[in-house]
Write a protein that holds these residues in place. Sequence first.
Motif, PDB file in Angstrom:
ATOM      1  N   PRO A 190       0.786  -1.038   0.152  1.00 31.61           N
ATOM      2  CA  PRO A 190      -0.035  -0.006   0.007  1.00 31.61           C
ATOM      3  C   PRO A 190       0.863   1.220   0.114  1.00 31.61           C
ATOM      4  O   PRO A 190       0.211   2.436  -0.364  1.00 31.61           O
ATOM      5  CB  PRO A 190      -0.918  -0.015   1.402  1.00 31.61           C
ATOM      6  N   TYR A 191       2.282   0.908   0.431  1.00 35.66           N
ATOM      7  CA  TYR A 191       3.172   2.360   0.370  1.00 35.66           C
ATOM      8  C   TYR A 191       4.127   2.134  -0.898  1.00 35.66           C
ATOM      9  O   TYR A 191       5.206   2.589  -0.739  1.00 35.66           O
ATOM     10  CB  TYR A 191       3.820   2.397   1.724  1.00 35.66           C
ATOM     11  N   ALA A 192       3.628   1.435  -1.896  1.00 32.98           N
ATOM     12  CA  ALA A 192       4.525   1.520  -3.088  1.00 32.98           C
ATOM     13  C   ALA A 192       4.838   2.711  -3.518  1.00 32.98           C
ATOM     14  O   ALA A 192       4.349   3.928  -3.399  1.00 32.98           O
ATOM     15  CB  ALA A 192       3.791   0.941  -4.267  1.00 32.98           C
ATOM     16  N   GLY A 193       6.455   2.927  -3.711  1.00 38.53           N
ATOM     17  CA  GLY A 193       7.365   4.178  -4.121  1.00 38.53           C
ATOM     18  C   GLY A 193       7.943   4.606  -2.789  1.00 38.53           C
ATOM     19  O   GLY A 193       8.609   5.326  -2.844  1.00 38.53           O
ATOM     20  N   GLN A 194       7.276   3.904  -1.801  1.00 43.21           N
ATOM     21  CA  GLN A 194       7.862   4.555  -0.263  1.00 43.21           C
ATOM     22  C   GLN A 194       8.719   3.478   0.285  1.00 43.21           C
ATOM     23  O   GLN A 194       9.544   3.551   0.986  1.00 43.21           O
ATOM     24  CB  GLN A 194       6.785   5.173   0.553  1.00 43.21           C
ATOM     25  N   HIS A 195       8.009   2.270   0.201  1.00 43.62           N
ATOM     26  CA  HIS A 195       8.411   1.119   0.530  1.00 43.62           C
ATOM     27  C   HIS A 195       9.011   0.161  -0.398  1.00 43.62           C
ATOM     28  O   HIS A 195       8.195  -0.161  -1.308  1.00 43.62           O
ATOM     29  CB  HIS A 195       7.549   0.339   1.587  1.00 43.62           C
ATOM     30  N   GLU A 196      10.202  -0.387  -0.104  1.00 46.75           N
ATOM     31  CA  GLU A 196      10.419  -1.436  -1.161  1.00 46.75           C
ATOM     32  C   GLU A 196       9.771  -2.903  -0.836  1.00 46.75           C
ATOM     33  O   GLU A 196       9.776  -3.599  -1.814  1.00 46.75           O
ATOM     34  CB  GLU A 196      12.111  -1.660  -1.087  1.00 46.75           C
ATOM     35  N   LEU A 197       9.528  -3.099   0.500  1.00 48.43           N
ATOM     36  CA  LEU A 197       8.980  -4.318   0.984  1.00 48.43           C
ATOM     37  C   LEU A 197       7.413  -4.543   0.733  1.00 48.43           C
ATOM     38  O   LEU A 197       7.047  -3.336   0.992  1.00 48.43           O
ATOM     39  CB  LEU A 197       9.501  -4.710   2.022  1.00 48.43           C
ATOM     40  N   ALA A 198       6.885  -5.441   0.596  1.00 44.15           N
ATOM     41  CA  ALA A 198       5.411  -5.511   1.079  1.00 44.15           C
ATOM     42  C   ALA A 198       5.238  -5.357   2.338  1.00 44.15           C
ATOM     43  O   ALA A 198       6.270  -5.698   3.188  1.00 44.15           O
ATOM     44  CB  ALA A 198       4.944  -7.160   0.550  1.00 44.15           C
ATOM     45  N   VAL A 199       3.931  -5.026   3.020  1.00 42.56           N
ATOM     46  CA  VAL A 199       3.952  -4.691   4.277  1.00 42.56           C
ATOM     47  C   VAL A 199       3.970  -5.920   5.177  1.00 42.56           C
ATOM     48  O   VAL A 199       4.719  -5.798   6.466  1.00 42.56           O
ATOM     49  CB  VAL A 199       2.531  -3.853   4.775  1.00 42.56           C
ATOM     50  N   ALA A 200       3.663  -7.220   4.914  1.00 43.01           N
ATOM     51  CA  ALA A 200       3.828  -8.269   5.667  1.00 43.01           C
ATOM     52  C   ALA A 200       5.453  -8.857   5.817  1.00 43.01           C
ATOM     53  O   ALA A 200       5.795  -8.999   6.655  1.00 43.01           O
ATOM     54  CB  ALA A 200       3.176  -9.496   4.954  1.00 43.01           C
ATOM     55  N   ASP A 201       6.236  -8.483   4.812  1.00 44.07           N
ATOM     56  CA  ASP A 201       7.639  -8.772   4.824  1.00 44.07           C
ATOM     57  C   ASP A 201       8.386  -7.724   5.749  1.00 44.07           C
ATOM     58  O   ASP A 201       9.084  -8.026   6.602  1.00 44.07           O
ATOM     59  CB  ASP A 201       8.369  -8.725   3.551  1.00 44.07           C
TER      60      ASP A 201
END
Length: 402
Positions: free
Chosen positions: A233-244
């Motif tokens: 949901p924070y694509a562009g700000q987080h490289e990881l999926a939120v679960a990871d």
Amino acid sequence: MTWSDLPQSRAVPRRETYFFLSYAHSVPLSAAPRPDTDYWVSRFFQDLAAAVRHGATRTGDLDAGFFDGLVSPGADLRQTLTEALSLTHVFVPLHSPNYFRNAWALGERESFRSRLTRLGPARADRHLLPVLWLPLPSWGDRPETTQALDLVADADDRADYAENGLRALCKLSAYRRQYERVLTALAKRIVTVTETQPLPRSRAATLASHLVTDSGGPALVVTTLTDHARWQPYAGQHELAVADYMAATAERLGLPTQVVDLAQARALAPESPTVVLVDAATGAAAARSALEGMPRWVVPLVIAAEHERGEPVPESIAGTLQDAGFPRVLPARAIDEFERCAPLLVTEARKQFLRHGPVDPPDGPAAPKPSLRPVRPTGAPPGSSPTPPVRPFDVTRGKDER
């Protein structure tokens, strides 16, 4: 894999470093903006980096040091630290009782050691310079402890260092001179090893959580309630999926973790602390239905990246799940809220499981612990609240909402 095959990361400069600092993270006590529960580690890193720069002759080619406090928010931490371990010449672990129980910290050590396999034992040992950060119990003595104490030549300084650990010497002004002498000796060793016996460039093994046999309980289960396979949901700000990202946070805190789909989580949750990351787009009724039957120690977090403050939908979902008996955690909208609450959510899930999860009686199968959680009266309509209601735990502020 050649050196040029290393994946690029925005968090690590493409320069070698004199040292890499490794430590066991502390559990955060509040959700203040970017809580720094390891302040003295950060302070020591800055002091050591300054001392290395003072004595180094290759500062035009190498940076002084690296630790995970320099990683950009939202970066892929595992990839970033693997790169950093591939670029450093000396590994400096801060030994404490928790260090040897922390799967992430031990994984950093094993990743660096993978670069030493072609060296003789004596030369390889020169590239690992442990520090006694906190005193170890007498039964926890290890060969590395002797190596850490060997930093100090003066008998009195050595006694203070052995009895108190370097963290106390760093914190207390009464030990300032002893601290500076240990710091200077360590920096000198780092510079000498790096400049006289530098490691050839090589790729460290990908950082993985090192198996800890006495981890003290079942692994944390992390799952998502969403339509996206790798929810970002924070694509562009987080490289990881939120679960990871949540799993990496838990592992840094010393809790073994596995990311699974919702069906697997349903099977594992009766014997495991569990976090469910709920997409606010799911809706309140669908979220309640999807989690129906899961143990009441499962901790949900509603992620509402697309919802502005004041929109009632995320709070409605959180309230519905609380009415169903789950611990209520208020929604995380912005990325900084999610990052602040991640370590606290891990801690809350562990606490709920220890308080309400199963126990193994001596002559029988696991049975649920007695719970102080209010029980909905028999015959109460679905969706009705227990009486009295459970106060919601707001991980974005780190306190019970009144």
